[in-house]
Design a protein around this motif. Structure first.
Motif, mmCIF file in Angstrom:
data_model
loop_
_atom_site.group_PDB
_atom_site.id
_atom_site.type_symbol
_atom_site.label_atom_id
_atom_site.label_comp_id
_atom_site.label_asym_id
_atom_site.label_seq_id
_atom_site.Cartn_x
_atom_site.Cartn_y
_atom_site.Cartn_z
ATOM 1 N N ILE A 52 0.502 -0.930 0.314
ATOM 2 C CA ILE A 52 -0.108 0.334 0.125
ATOM 3 C C ILE A 52 0.449 1.676 0.614
ATOM 4 C CG2 ILE A 52 -1.778 1.673 1.174
ATOM 5 C CD1 ILE A 52 -2.484 -1.697 0.266
ATOM 6 N N ILE A 53 1.801 1.246 0.788
ATOM 7 C CA ILE A 53 3.177 2.508 1.446
ATOM 8 C C ILE A 53 4.300 2.228 1.096
ATOM 9 C CG2 ILE A 53 3.743 3.785 2.922
ATOM 10 C CD1 ILE A 53 0.840 4.343 3.711
ATOM 11 N N ASP A 54 5.220 2.634 0.251
ATOM 12 C CA ASP A 54 6.115 2.547 -0.724
ATOM 13 C C ASP A 54 5.846 0.637 -1.305
ATOM 14 O OD1 ASP A 54 8.810 1.887 -1.271
ATOM 15 O OD2 ASP A 54 9.555 1.895 1.466
ATOM 16 N N LEU A 55 5.484 0.511 -2.259
ATOM 17 C CA LEU A 55 5.439 -0.176 -3.008
ATOM 18 C C LEU A 55 7.435 -1.160 -3.601
ATOM 19 C CD1 LEU A 55 2.851 0.704 -5.629
ATOM 20 C CD2 LEU A 55 2.270 0.394 -2.899
ATOM 21 N N THR A 56 7.989 -0.419 -3.431
ATOM 22 C CA THR A 56 9.615 -0.393 -3.779
ATOM 23 C C THR A 56 9.634 -1.486 -2.791
ATOM 24 O OG1 THR A 56 9.458 0.706 -5.218
ATOM 25 C CG2 THR A 56 11.671 -0.311 -5.198
ATOM 26 N N THR A 57 10.448 -0.264 -1.137
ATOM 27 C CA THR A 57 11.442 -1.011 -0.621
ATOM 28 C C THR A 57 10.208 -1.536 0.976
ATOM 29 O OG1 THR A 57 12.380 1.132 0.016
ATOM 30 C CG2 THR A 57 12.997 0.742 -1.172
ATOM 31 N N GLY A 58 9.572 -1.387 0.559
ATOM 32 C CA GLY A 58 8.983 -1.483 1.742
ATOM 33 C C GLY A 58 8.616 -3.352 2.661
ATOM 34 N N GLY A 59 8.887 -3.977 1.390
ATOM 35 C CA GLY A 59 8.570 -5.144 2.189
ATOM 36 C C GLY A 59 9.108 -5.707 3.393
ATOM 37 N N GLN A 60 8.949 -6.349 4.217
ATOM 38 C CA GLN A 60 8.537 -7.419 5.804
ATOM 39 C C GLN A 60 8.949 -8.857 5.663
ATOM 40 O OE1 GLN A 60 5.557 -6.030 8.477
ATOM 41 N NE2 GLN A 60 5.215 -4.221 7.396
ATOM 42 N N PRO A 61 10.009 -8.775 6.694
ATOM 43 C CA PRO A 61 10.171 -7.809 7.838
ATOM 44 C C PRO A 61 10.869 -6.604 7.818
ATOM 45 C CG PRO A 61 10.796 -10.310 8.050
ATOM 46 C CD PRO A 61 10.769 -10.057 6.166
ATOM 47 N N LEU A 62 11.012 -5.816 8.639
ATOM 48 C CA LEU A 62 12.102 -4.034 8.435
ATOM 49 C C LEU A 62 13.054 -4.480 9.820
ATOM 50 C CD1 LEU A 62 8.917 -2.272 8.190
ATOM 51 C CD2 LEU A 62 10.573 -2.536 6.258
ATOM 52 N N TYR A 63 13.891 -4.368 9.162
ATOM 53 C CA TYR A 63 15.043 -4.198 10.684
ATOM 54 C C TYR A 63 15.830 -2.966 11.011
ATOM 55 C CZ TYR A 63 15.199 -8.898 8.294
ATOM 56 O OH TYR A 63 14.759 -10.129 7.996
ATOM 57 N N ASP A 64 16.239 -2.943 12.392
ATOM 58 C CA ASP A 64 17.416 -1.624 12.667
ATOM 59 C C ASP A 64 18.479 -1.972 12.678
ATOM 60 O OD1 ASP A 64 16.539 -2.596 14.984
ATOM 61 O OD2 ASP A 64 16.022 -1.364 15.608
ATOM 62 N N ASP A 65 19.376 -1.213 12.703
ATOM 63 C CA ASP A 65 21.163 -1.065 13.043
ATOM 64 C C ASP A 65 20.857 -2.482 14.299
ATOM 65 O OD1 ASP A 65 21.363 0.076 10.105
ATOM 66 O OD2 ASP A 65 21.808 2.119 11.930
ATOM 67 N N GLY A 66 20.370 -2.559 15.281
ATOM 68 C CA GLY A 66 20.428 -3.088 16.905
ATOM 69 C C GLY A 66 19.958 -4.341 16.136
ATOM 70 N N VAL A 361 -9.561 -0.631 -6.402
ATOM 71 C CA VAL A 361 -9.012 -0.430 -5.621
ATOM 72 C C VAL A 361 -8.164 -0.728 -4.922
ATOM 73 C CG1 VAL A 361 -10.419 1.918 -5.335
ATOM 74 C CG2 VAL A 361 -10.727 0.477 -4.247
ATOM 75 N N LYS A 362 -7.405 -0.794 -3.757
ATOM 76 C CA LYS A 362 -6.665 -1.340 -3.042
ATOM 77 C C LYS A 362 -6.876 -1.089 -1.361
ATOM 78 C CE LYS A 362 -2.973 -3.579 -3.691
ATOM 79 N NZ LYS A 362 -1.159 -3.319 -3.635
ATOM 80 N N VAL A 363 -6.998 0.351 -1.254
ATOM 81 C CA VAL A 363 -8.184 0.655 -0.067
ATOM 82 C C VAL A 363 -9.191 1.385 -0.336
ATOM 83 C CG1 VAL A 363 -7.103 2.742 1.414
ATOM 84 C CG2 VAL A 363 -5.661 1.499 0.307
ATOM 85 N N VAL A 364 -10.548 1.394 1.225
ATOM 86 C CA VAL A 364 -11.635 1.581 1.212
ATOM 87 C C VAL A 364 -11.255 1.776 2.439
ATOM 88 C CG1 VAL A 364 -12.345 -0.765 1.671
ATOM 89 C CG2 VAL A 364 -13.948 1.135 0.372
ATOM 90 N N LEU A 365 -12.101 4.018 1.957
ATOM 91 C CA LEU A 365 -12.334 3.691 3.814
ATOM 92 C C LEU A 365 -13.819 3.976 3.794
ATOM 93 C CD1 LEU A 365 -9.814 5.848 3.195
ATOM 94 C CD2 LEU A 365 -11.043 7.431 3.763
ATOM 95 N N SER A 366 -14.158 3.220 5.832
ATOM 96 C CA SER A 366 -15.528 2.795 6.102
ATOM 97 C C SER A 366 -15.806 3.998 6.817
ATOM 98 C CB SER A 366 -15.469 1.840 6.421
ATOM 99 O OG SER A 366 -16.308 1.431 7.404
ATOM 100 N N GLY A 367 -16.914 3.838 7.704
ATOM 101 C CA GLY A 367 -17.332 4.553 8.685
ATOM 102 C C GLY A 367 -18.026 4.006 10.046
ATOM 103 N N ILE A 368 -17.197 2.995 9.698
ATOM 104 C CA ILE A 368 -17.364 2.198 11.223
ATOM 105 C C ILE A 368 -16.639 2.920 11.954
ATOM 106 C CG2 ILE A 368 -16.282 0.500 12.167
ATOM 107 C CD1 ILE A 368 -16.839 -1.478 9.432
#
Length: 592
Positions: A52-66, A361-368
């Motif tokens: 949905i967001i960052d289609l290129t580099t946003g795959g997971q798992p995500l990691y940090d320097d630690g 679409v890939k995202v839909v908003l709802s009034g819930i």
């Protein structure tokens, strides 16, 4: 939004790669855009990605320097603001979830307090040997877990845990063991309350709950700060309207952050009309809207009102007609999608709307969330009546009452609701707020939001709820009762805002309410349906067949409601306990 699964193993137990793969396969529909694995020490993660967001580099798992690893099902809407507030941090991706790692590194388990979004997540910190599981405070995203002889396993859906062999097994069939008291509760309420699911040995993280797991054992539980503030906010209508305008614009702006197309589920109701009004104001392109319709039935058809709203907003509008034939054909698939059973008849149009919207679409908003935060339900108005006039928040009875339905006596179906009501004592909430807060404990996270998640994610469609947001709750929940309930209607302030911003919505006109003609369709099948449901294994094991058949033959709202829930449970049991095919339509699945 995605699907996640994983495990933390006990000492000397390796990560079960086969179980990890089985869980990933069971939730692959949630993430058709890619998979990712993480195995280190005795911890394993699986991520099925819906990009949905960052289609290129946003795959997971995500990691940090630690060396920490993170998988998330959800969206963090304020990720840009969080990144800006941490200028010294190094960002490897443009993912909305990456700030979680930096927040955890600096704040420990307090990292959740800064997040605006929906999430169920797992984080592994190899330096401390702990795995952290967390769920957002509204419970928009679900997370389930089971403790086994080998450790702890978790997943976005309980069917993934069952596929991995977790949970208590039925000693006769070898399949998952079902809790009879949960079935009773589901037939009375349409969902199950509390942390324990219908599957014995499978548990939910509660909204806002955080679990710390070390070597396959839960060592700490804590809850995020309450999302409903215990305070009063004296306001008069003009200033409240100005404030509401800013709150709506802010939350809709954040909830539209996406690198893929998005749309809106539009009904004739106040909440979706308010979202459409805000979206039309904020977007240069036409909003895509989707509305369910029930042609040739006795229930209120929302098409005309929704169409007028869409035309006034310049929206690209799509109507999805739902016929009896379509209902009977697709109902088995709908029941199979809801592995945590929710027999709210609204799942029928929700499922079919999601299928259609996912083509565009890939995202839909709802009034819930609008009904719960701004007191839209009729039961809130009942709460404000004196006892002698029938004042109470929830009816104390259910459709099974007075029927000799069960083979063995079952009790306690209302215990979860009663516990939530008792927990409101001492909160500082007034009577109306207590009734609202009870719905945030169980009804909203374990019924409404489960239905939204399963129906949409079945088609790889992300559902967003702008009204279930920290900033909206901070504003709306403390409002004076008179800005919520007025002249016999709920959501007064939102109605007044909509009357000014979009008069086409006619927010003060009497609404007929949203319903689905399930009872009408069941009644049209005649008495033949009852015996078929009565002999289905799940129903036959718990219920007296003559009583079940009589329910389907009887008239009256309560009997039709129970008939629907029995039908739902029969098909649900076939899919998730008997593990039988769900093709060929309802009658074929019932053996008719």
């Amino acid at each position: 939004m995605c699907g996640i699964a994983g495990m933390s193993m006990k000492p000397d137990r390796p990560v079960d790669r086969a179980a990890l793969a089985a869980m990933g396969a069971a939730i692959r529909h949630r993430g058709p855009d890619g998979s990712g694995d993480y195995i280190r020490d005795a911890v394993g993660f699986r991520h099925e990605r819906l990009a949905i967001i960052d289609l290129t580099t946003g795959g997971q798992p995500l990691y940090d320097d630690g060396g920490r690893a993170l998988v998330v099902n959800g969206e963090i809407y304020n990720y840009r603001e969080l990144k800006a507030a941490m200028p010294d941090a190094t960002w490897r991706t443009g993912s909305d979830c990456e700030p979680i790692l930096a927040l955890y590194a600096s704040q420990g388990l307090g990292f959740v307090e800064a997040l605006r979004g929906m999430y169920a997540l797992a984080l592994h910190d190899p330096a401390t040997g702990r795995m952290v599981l967390a769920r957002d405070p509204f419970g928009i995203k679900q997370l389930y877990y089971a403790e086994t002889a080998d450790g702890l396993v978790f997943a976005s859906e309980p069917q993934a845990l069952v596929a991995a062999g977790a949970g208590t097994r039925n000693p006769v069939t070898g399949g998952p063991l079902i809790r009879p008291e949960a079935v009773y509760q589901s037939l009375q309420l349409q969902f199950t309350t509390g942390a324990e699911t219908i599957f014995a040995g499978v548990w939910r993280l509660l909204p806002g709950e955080i679990l710390v797991v070390e070597a396959g054992t839960i060592v700490e539980r804590r809850h995020a700060a309450p999302v409903l503030p215990a305070l009063r906010r004296p306001m008069v209508t003009p200033s409240a309207l100005r404030a509401l305008d800013g709150v709506l614009e802010d939350t809709v702006t954040l909830h539209q952050r996406s690198d893929v197309p998005h749309g809106l589920f539009l009904s004739s109701g106040i909440d979706s009309a308010a979202l459409l009004t805000a979206m039309a104001r904020l977007n240069d392109e036409p909003v895509r809207t989707y509305t369910a319709a029930f042609p040739s039935t006795g229930v209120h058809d929302e098409r005309e009102t929704a169409r007028a709203l869409a035309v006034a907003a310049g929206a690209r509008h799509t109507e999805v007609p739902i016929t009896p034939e379509l209902f009977w054909e697709r109902l088995p698939e709908i029941c199979a999608a809801l592995d945590d059973p929710v027999s709210d008849y609204a799942v029928v149009p929700l499922f079919l709307l999601a299928e259609r919207a996912a083509r565009d679409v890939k995202v839909v908003l709802s009034g819930i969330g609008g009904d719960e935060l701004l007191a839209g339900y009729r039961r809130y108005r009942r709460q404000m009546l004196p006892r002698w006039l029938g004042g109470r928040s929830r009816r104390p009875n259910g459709p099974c009452d007075g029927l000799d339905l069960f083979r063995q006596p079952l009790a306690g179906w209302r215990d979860g609701i009663a516990a939530a009501e008792a927990a409101m004592v001492g909160t500082g909430y007034n009577a109306l707020q207590r009734a609202q807060a009870v719905d945030f404990v169980d009804w909203l996270p374990h019924s409404v939001l489960v239905g939204l998640d399963r129906c949409l994610m079945h088609f790889g469609l992300e559902g967003r709820t702008p009204l279930l947001d920290r900033a909206v709750a901070d504003f709306a929940f403390p409002l004076p009762n008179g800005l919520k309930l007025k002249h016999g209607q709920g959501k007064y302030l939102l109605r007044q805002w909509l009357a000014d911003a979009n008069p086409v919505a006619e927010p003060f006109a009497k609404k007929l309410g949203f319903t689905v003609p399930v009872g009408e369709w069941i009644a049209a099948q005649g008495p033949k349906l009852g015996p078929l449901v009565a002999r289905m294994p799940g129903v036959a094991a718990l219920c007296r067949p003559d009583t079940v058949a009589a329910v389907f033959s009887a008239d009256g709202k309560a009997h039709r409601l129970l008939a629907w829930r029995l039908l739902f449970f029969a098909l649900w049991h076939r899919a998730h306990v008997e593990r039988q095919p769900m093709s060929g339509g309802t009658l074929a699945c019932l053996g008719g």
